[in-house]
Scaffold this motif. Structure first.
Motif, short mmCIF file in Angstrom:
data_model
loop_
_atom_site.label_atom_id
_atom_site.label_comp_id
_atom_site.label_asym_id
_atom_site.label_seq_id
_atom_site.Cartn_x
_atom_site.Cartn_y
_atom_site.Cartn_z
N SER A 251 0.62 -1.15 0.12
CA SER A 251 0.09 0.28 -0.05
C SER A 251 0.90 0.90 -0.10
N LEU A 252 2.34 1.19 1.44
CA LEU A 252 2.85 2.18 0.74
C LEU A 252 3.44 2.42 -0.67
N ALA A 253 3.70 1.64 -1.30
CA ALA A 253 4.55 1.69 -2.12
C ALA A 253 3.62 2.28 -3.45
N HIS A 254 2.67 2.62 -3.06
CA HIS A 254 1.53 3.13 -4.70
C HIS A 254 0.75 3.69 -4.12
N ASN A 255 0.59 5.06 -3.14
CA ASN A 255 -0.09 5.85 -2.17
C ASN A 255 0.54 7.41 -3.08
N ASP A 256 1.28 7.03 -3.44
CA ASP A 256 2.11 8.51 -4.06
C ASP A 256 2.91 8.91 -2.61
N LEU A 257 3.37 7.75 -0.75
CA LEU A 257 4.59 8.64 -0.37
C LEU A 257 5.96 8.45 -0.71
N THR A 258 6.29 7.73 -1.22
CA THR A 258 7.17 7.74 -2.44
C THR A 258 8.08 8.75 -3.13
N GLU A 259 6.86 9.08 -3.90
CA GLU A 259 6.69 10.38 -4.81
C GLU A 259 6.79 11.51 -4.19
N CYS A 260 6.22 12.15 -2.74
CA CYS A 260 6.86 13.14 -2.59
C CYS A 260 7.84 14.15 -2.51
N GLY A 261 7.97 15.01 -3.52
CA GLY A 261 9.50 15.73 -3.81
C GLY A 261 9.74 15.25 -4.80
N THR A 262 9.72 13.93 -5.72
CA THR A 262 9.77 13.75 -6.91
C THR A 262 9.02 13.77 -7.82
N GLU A 263 9.58 13.14 -8.98
CA GLU A 263 8.48 12.62 -9.96
C GLU A 263 8.99 11.37 -10.69
N LYS A 264 7.68 10.80 -10.53
CA LYS A 264 8.05 9.30 -11.36
C LYS A 264 8.36 9.33 -12.93
N ASP A 265 8.62 7.60 -12.90
CA ASP A 265 9.31 7.73 -14.68
C ASP A 265 8.26 6.28 -15.00
N PHE A 266 7.97 5.59 -14.57
CA PHE A 266 7.08 4.48 -14.80
C PHE A 266 7.30 4.12 -16.01
N ALA A 267 8.45 4.22 -16.85
CA ALA A 267 8.37 3.97 -17.82
C ALA A 267 8.54 1.80 -17.73
N THR A 268 8.87 1.74 -17.52
CA THR A 268 8.99 -0.11 -17.09
C THR A 268 7.74 -0.36 -17.12
N HIS A 269 7.15 -0.32 -16.14
CA HIS A 269 5.43 -0.44 -16.19
C HIS A 269 4.70 -0.44 -17.04
#
Length: 394
Positions: A251-269
């Motif tokens: 849940s923590l991995a995809h609720n945007d907590l680890t995106e705060c102050g950064t920017e997601k890439d998601f190319a591999t996805h």
């Protein structure tokens, strides 16, 4: 540089061995009077969980209808069946019992009930969701993180087009998590789930914004924890402590907590979506088959980030005089972890055969939408880059 951000995580989490007992009051608290119970294959029924859900709803005086049959990489046809059922039965709440595929199917149904057009319009970019029936979750497979995310990924049967959209409208009202429900997950599904959880964080961790040290530290701790716990639960499937860590990490991995102050890439996805759409493979396994090739393709332009990952996540000794070697050893260590838990590191390992040139061309064309879009943020990749990464991952 730190990116400005807005963090929103409204989902109520009820976690623990007795968490399921709170289902009726959670449904009622969120306006549920007529519920669609949505689920996948036979495991939820065989385990007795569905019977327990039905009994609790009945005892609480909550009416319900059911719709099973959701498959991995959930299909538009099932979504359309659910929309028709909800309209006919005047459903006002959707309960997803399962993992990410069931949750995403439930969200898509929620989007479509109040929309007069074809629900696929949202994934085609022809319309933007304006409403969604409330969705609650009883989670049985920690992996996708959809229970706390704004994401919804659906595959159109015709043409096997796998697409994702994001909207806060579909964020789940609650999620019930009992780690005991994950004890019977097959080893392969457990490993693929752990891979997906880690990748959701890695897709945010590999960012051109490198100054949010607190977010980085949270991401690194999550990655190390899942890596260690995955190895343990594969040895001891009923290890509650480690199963619980993985479930909460999902849940923590995809609720945007680890995106705060950064920017997601998601190319591999995005690259993997075409792989799983074309071949019907497990999403997490597809991610592990592609990630090493993406990493090597972009590594030289982002060495600092890959060195940090190697040292802080994978435990590689930092060779300060040869940062590229340190970065490469980090990628190799990640691939060794994948092999340790039974995940593939190439498409050949994933499929048991070579991928043809025509199949790569199909994936590239769909992923790039005929060369009209690019992927990624830390490293923007165009059609030819996508082809190169697929070729490296053969």
């Amino acid at each position: 540089m730190i990116k400005d951000f807005s963090f929103y995580a409204p989902t109520r989490v009820v976690f623990g061995r007795q968490s399921e007992e709170q289902l009726p009051q959670l449904v009622k608290a969120n306006g549920g009077n007529k519920v669609l119970v949505h689920y996948g294959g036979g495991s939820a029924r065989r385990s007795g969980l569905l019977d327990k859900v039905f009994a609790m709803l009945t005892e609480a005086g909550i009416s319900f209808v059911e719709l099973g049959g959701v498959v991995p990489n959930p299909l538009l046809s099932k979504v359309e069946e659910g929309i028709a059922l909800c309209r006919r039965e005047q459903v006002d709440f959707i309960l997803a019992v399962g993992g990410g595929s069931v949750i995403d199917s439930a969200k898509a149904i929620g989007y479509g009930v109040g929309y007069e057009g074809q629900v696929w319009d949202f994934w085609e970019g022809k319309a933007v969701p304006q409403s969604c029936l409330p969705v609650g979750v009883m989670l049985t497979i920690p992996a996708a993180g959809s229970e706390m995310s704004s994401s919804c990924v659906i595959t159109k049967d015709e043409g096997l087009l796998k697409r994702g959209i994001n909207s806060d409208l579909c964020r789940c009202k609650f999620c019930i998590m009992n780690p005991e429900r994950t004890f019977t997950l097959p080893a392969y599904q457990t490993a693929a789930g752990a891979t997906d959880i880690m990748m959701h964080t890695m897709e945010r961790y590999f960012s051109k914004y490198e100054d949010m040290t607190l977010t980085d530290a949270l991401a690194e701790a999550l990655l190390r924890t899942v890596k260690d716990c995955a190895v343990e639960v594969l040895k001891h499937p009923e290890d509650y402590r480690n199963r619980a860590q993985i479930m909460w990490a999902g849940s923590l991995a995809h609720n945007d907590l680890t995106e705060c102050g950064t920017e997601k890439d998601f190319a591999t996805h995005r690259l993997e979506h075409e792989l799983s759409a074309l071949f019907g493979v497990t999403h997490g396994a597809g991610l592990s088959a592609l990630w090493g090739s993406w990493a090597r393709y972009v590594m030289d332009r982002h060495l600092n980030r890959f060195v940090q990952f190697a040292v802080n996540v994978m435990g590689v000794a930092n060779d300060f005089s040869h940062p590229r070697e340190t970065a490469l050893r980090g990628i190799e260590a990640m691939e060794q972890f994948y092999r340790q838990i039974g995940m593939p590191t190439s498409m050949h390992e994933l499929l048991g055969r070579d991928v043809t040139d025509d199949e790569i061309a199909q994936m590239v064309d769909k992923c790039s939408r005929g060369g009209t879009i690019t992927l990624g943020a830390m490293e923007v990749i165009a059609k030819e880059d996508m082809k190169a990464i697929y070729e490296m991952a053969r």
